[in-house]
Enzyme design. Structure first.
Site, mmCIF file in Angstrom:
data_model
loop_
_atom_site.group_PDB
_atom_site.id
_atom_site.type_symbol
_atom_site.label_atom_id
_atom_site.label_comp_id
_atom_site.label_asym_id
_atom_site.label_seq_id
_atom_site.Cartn_x
_atom_site.Cartn_y
_atom_site.Cartn_z
ATOM 1 N NE ARG A 1 16.986 -13.700 38.730
ATOM 2 C CZ ARG A 1 17.887 -13.479 38.729
ATOM 3 N NH1 ARG A 1 18.829 -14.788 38.205
ATOM 4 N NH2 ARG A 1 18.381 -12.669 38.770
ATOM 5 N NE ARG B 1 -5.215 4.707 11.145
ATOM 6 C CZ ARG B 1 -5.531 5.840 10.385
ATOM 7 N NH1 ARG B 1 -7.035 6.355 11.109
ATOM 8 N NH2 ARG B 1 -4.781 6.349 9.732
ATOM 9 C CD GLU C 1 -1.824 -0.540 8.635
ATOM 10 O OE1 GLU C 1 -2.859 0.100 8.888
ATOM 11 O OE2 GLU C 1 -1.268 -0.864 8.049
ATOM 12 C CG PHE D 1 -1.588 0.811 1.445
ATOM 13 C CD1 PHE D 1 -3.540 1.311 1.043
ATOM 14 C CD2 PHE D 1 -1.415 2.526 2.802
ATOM 15 C CE1 PHE D 1 -4.036 1.537 1.744
ATOM 16 C CE2 PHE D 1 -1.912 3.153 2.479
ATOM 17 C CZ PHE D 1 -3.509 2.866 1.859
ATOM 18 C CB ALA D 2 3.162 3.011 -2.596
ATOM 19 C CG LEU D 3 -1.340 7.660 1.618
ATOM 20 C CD1 LEU D 3 -2.096 8.181 0.687
ATOM 21 C CD2 LEU D 3 -2.349 7.151 3.217
ATOM 22 C CB THR D 4 3.952 7.180 3.585
ATOM 23 O OG1 THR D 4 2.803 7.221 4.185
ATOM 24 C CG2 THR D 4 4.559 8.333 3.969
ATOM 25 C CD GLN E 1 1.671 -6.009 46.875
ATOM 26 O OE1 GLN E 1 1.889 -5.324 48.422
ATOM 27 N NE2 GLN E 1 -0.337 -6.327 47.628
HETATM 28 N N1 COS Z 1 -13.547 7.548 5.291
HETATM 29 C C1 COS Z 1 -13.648 7.535 4.705
HETATM 30 N N2 COS Z 1 -13.286 9.204 4.007
HETATM 31 C C2 COS Z 1 -13.191 9.640 5.145
HETATM 32 C C3 COS Z 1 -12.545 9.207 6.111
HETATM 33 C C4 COS Z 1 -12.575 8.132 6.667
HETATM 34 N N3 COS Z 1 -12.222 7.799 7.805
HETATM 35 N N4 COS Z 1 -11.318 10.120 6.608
HETATM 36 C C5 COS Z 1 -11.634 11.434 5.568
HETATM 37 N N5 COS Z 1 -12.479 10.843 4.635
HETATM 38 C C6 COS Z 1 -12.562 12.028 3.800
HETATM 39 C C7 COS Z 1 -14.004 13.146 4.314
HETATM 40 O O1 COS Z 1 -15.320 12.831 4.633
HETATM 41 C C8 COS Z 1 -13.922 14.350 3.411
HETATM 42 O O2 COS Z 1 -14.486 13.786 1.878
HETATM 43 P P1 COS Z 1 -16.008 14.976 1.976
HETATM 44 O O3 COS Z 1 -14.641 16.330 1.572
HETATM 45 O O4 COS Z 1 -16.236 14.255 0.436
HETATM 46 O O5 COS Z 1 -16.264 14.735 3.175
HETATM 47 C C9 COS Z 1 -11.974 13.751 2.597
HETATM 48 O O6 COS Z 1 -11.633 12.978 2.399
HETATM 49 C C10 COS Z 1 -11.161 14.235 3.036
HETATM 50 O O7 COS Z 1 -10.891 14.528 4.619
HETATM 51 P P2 COS Z 1 -10.024 15.344 5.855
HETATM 52 O O8 COS Z 1 -10.438 16.912 6.080
HETATM 53 O O9 COS Z 1 -10.976 15.377 7.103
HETATM 54 O O10 COS Z 1 -8.705 15.357 5.147
HETATM 55 P P3 COS Z 1 -7.792 16.292 5.989
HETATM 56 O O11 COS Z 1 -6.581 15.682 5.089
HETATM 57 O O12 COS Z 1 -8.328 16.807 7.036
HETATM 58 O O13 COS Z 1 -6.632 14.502 6.717
HETATM 59 C C11 COS Z 1 -6.391 12.536 8.525
HETATM 60 C C12 COS Z 1 -7.715 13.638 7.369
HETATM 61 C C13 COS Z 1 -5.248 13.253 9.415
HETATM 62 C C14 COS Z 1 -6.935 11.891 9.263
HETATM 63 C C15 COS Z 1 -5.397 11.747 7.262
HETATM 64 O O14 COS Z 1 -4.688 12.498 6.332
HETATM 65 C C16 COS Z 1 -4.696 10.976 7.772
HETATM 66 O O15 COS Z 1 -5.101 9.772 8.039
HETATM 67 N N6 COS Z 1 -3.474 10.903 7.974
HETATM 68 C C17 COS Z 1 -2.318 9.759 8.331
HETATM 69 C C18 COS Z 1 -2.192 8.937 6.893
HETATM 70 C C19 COS Z 1 -1.868 7.745 7.567
HETATM 71 O O16 COS Z 1 -2.369 7.234 8.488
HETATM 72 N N7 COS Z 1 -0.666 7.263 6.794
HETATM 73 C C20 COS Z 1 0.283 5.985 7.081
HETATM 74 C C21 COS Z 1 0.297 5.401 5.611
HETATM 75 S S1 COS Z 1 0.464 3.298 6.260
HETATM 76 S S2 COS Z 1 2.640 3.929 7.036
#
Ligand code: COS
Length: 380
Positions: free
Chosen positions: A268, A243, A363, A123-126, A279
């Site tokens: 031990r 998570r 995560e 899963f490549a997000l970061t 305790q």
């Molecule tokens: N499920 C579905 N949709 C979601 C959601 C969820 N859990 N959380 C947010 N969304 C949607 C929101 O509803 C919003 O859509 P709408 O504008 O249509 O309502 C959109 O996504 C943007 O959400 P939000 O405004 O909350 O985004 P932010 O940029 O403020 O960030 C966080 C939200 C901080 C929660 C998010 O960026 C996050 O989880 N960051 C951590 C990332 C992470 O875990 N990285 C690890 C990667 S794996 S090592």
């Protein structure tokens, strides 16, 4: 939510526990010391049908629920967090987005291989400049010849270099934040996808974590997951159940540490009696047991809500926050019960402390979990 496991969940626990005790336990120390990626254990888990635990039966999976998934991850993590995170990332954030958001064609093309262990998923997000603030990622996906051209750098990608499938997030509308993010299914053999060297880490030594480079990576339109702009929602939904997996991993790390601490304290002797009779040691063990029970139930609660199709974002964040902080405390306390021996690498206590630290970070850091929980509390 039922407070007892169903016969299917009990059967899964038995299977996962046997796998963990028979196959994983004897390998854990060597995996940590050598940093070897345990391909053979991944294959054995696949042979038992555990890789496709969340994949519907019609695509060759076990079609089980998220409580079963949590139990599986916990059982493996009792002995080896490296192995558990490999399997967890594959089964949840790597595979589940296709189950949830894939077209019929995508499900057919990927899920059978993923469930059978022919391909491992990542899963490549970061990205280097977009970690917690995932919506600000800058990898681009530009339309070209009926498909897309992907460019950018991903970092901290678990299973990098080992995976046959990468779920990649890139923006199709640069500068437009979350709304421009689109998800793609990219094969590990795509010539435009390259993987950097494995990072040297503090722990989780058997898990391969590296950078992934997208260099004019050509992706067909048929490999776009969902619609353009759906990617952020897909990523967030994937991380919600991811998570649950990390919480379960923390519970397993903590339970393994407690089990070892109890066994050691009984054997031990100091001051003429087992230290388990002191305790001060008993208090530590009791506190550990209570935190583990709470963490497991929070994890299962989030899993039960997910399985019932109800909102579970907050519960998953609560479980991840509580369980991973608890695992950090518990692994440190268990090490303390071992005294000087706990500090030696020939005992598993130091490894568990090193591995537990990652759970508070990946995560979604625990600071991000607090943000997710608090946002729901103060939402107007
Ligand atoms: N499920 C579905 N949709 C979601 C959601 C969820 N859990 N959380 C947010 N969304 C949607 C929101 O509803 C919003 O859509 P709408 O504008 O249509 O309502 C959109 O996504 C943007 O959400 P939000 O405004 O909350 O985004 P932010 O940029 O403020 O960030 C966080 C939200 C901080 C929660 C998010 O960026 C996050 O989880 N960051 C951590 C990332 C992470 O875990 N990285 C690890 C990667 S794996 S090592």
């Amino acid at each position: 939510m039922q407070l007892t496991l169903s016969p299917e969940q009990e059967a899964l626990r038995k299977l996962a526990r046997e796998f963990a005790e028979r196959e994983v336990k004897p390998r854990a120390e060597a995996i940590d010391h050598t940093g070897e990626f345990p391909k053979d254990l991944v294959q054995k888990a696949a042979d038992l049908g555990l890789l496709g635990i969340l994949v519907p039966e019609e695509y060759g999976g076990a079609g089980l629920d998220h409580i079963s998934f949590a139990i599986f991850v916990e059982e493996v993590a009792r002995f080896c967090a490296s192995t558990s995170v490999i399997l967890d990332v594959h089964a949840s954030v790597g595979t589940e987005p296709i189950v949830l958001f894939g077209s019929q064609d995508q499900r057919r093309r990927w899920l059978v291989d993923l469930a059978q262990g022919k391909k491992l998923a990542a899963f490549a997000l970061t990205e280097p400049e977009a970690g917690s603030d995932a919506a600000n990622l800058t990898s681009t996906a530009i339309r070209r010849n009926g498909g897309y051209l992907l460019n950018g750098t991903k970092i901290f990608i678990s299973n990098a270099g080992e995976a046959g499938l990468y779920v990649i997030f890139a923006t199709t509308r640069p500068g437009s934040g979350a709304t421009g993010i689109t998800a793609f299914l990219v094969g590990g053999d795509n010539p435009g996808l390259k993987v950097g060297p494995k990072f040297k880490k503090m722990g989780l030594n058997g898990s391969a974590i590296a950078e992934v480079y997208l260099e004019n990576c050509v992706v067909d339109e048929a490999d776009r997951l969902g619609q353009e702009g759906d990617g952020f929602r897909i990523a967030m939904r994937a991380l919600d159940s991811g998570r649950i997996g990390i919480s379960a991993q923390a519970v397993g790390l903590a339970q393994g540490a407690l089990n070892d601490a109890v066994a050691y304290a009984r054997e031990r002797k100091q001051f003429g009696r087992p230290i388990a009779e002191l305790q001060t040691i008993q208090n530590k063990l009791a506190d550990m047991a209570v935190k583990i029970r709470a963490a497991r139930w929070m994890t299962w609660k989030a899993a039960a809500l997910c399985d019932a199709g109800q909102p579970f974002t907050r519960e998953a964040s609560m479980a991840k926050l509580f369980a991973t902080d608890a695992a950090m405390d518990i692994t440190l306390d268990a090490l303390q019960v071992f005294g000087g021996y706990g500090y030696l690498e020939e005992y598993p206590m130091a490894r568990r402390v090193r591995d537990a630290k990652a759970c508070q970070i990946y995560e979604g850091t625990n600071q991000i979990q607090r943000m997710v929980i608090a946002r729901e509390l103060v939402r107007v």
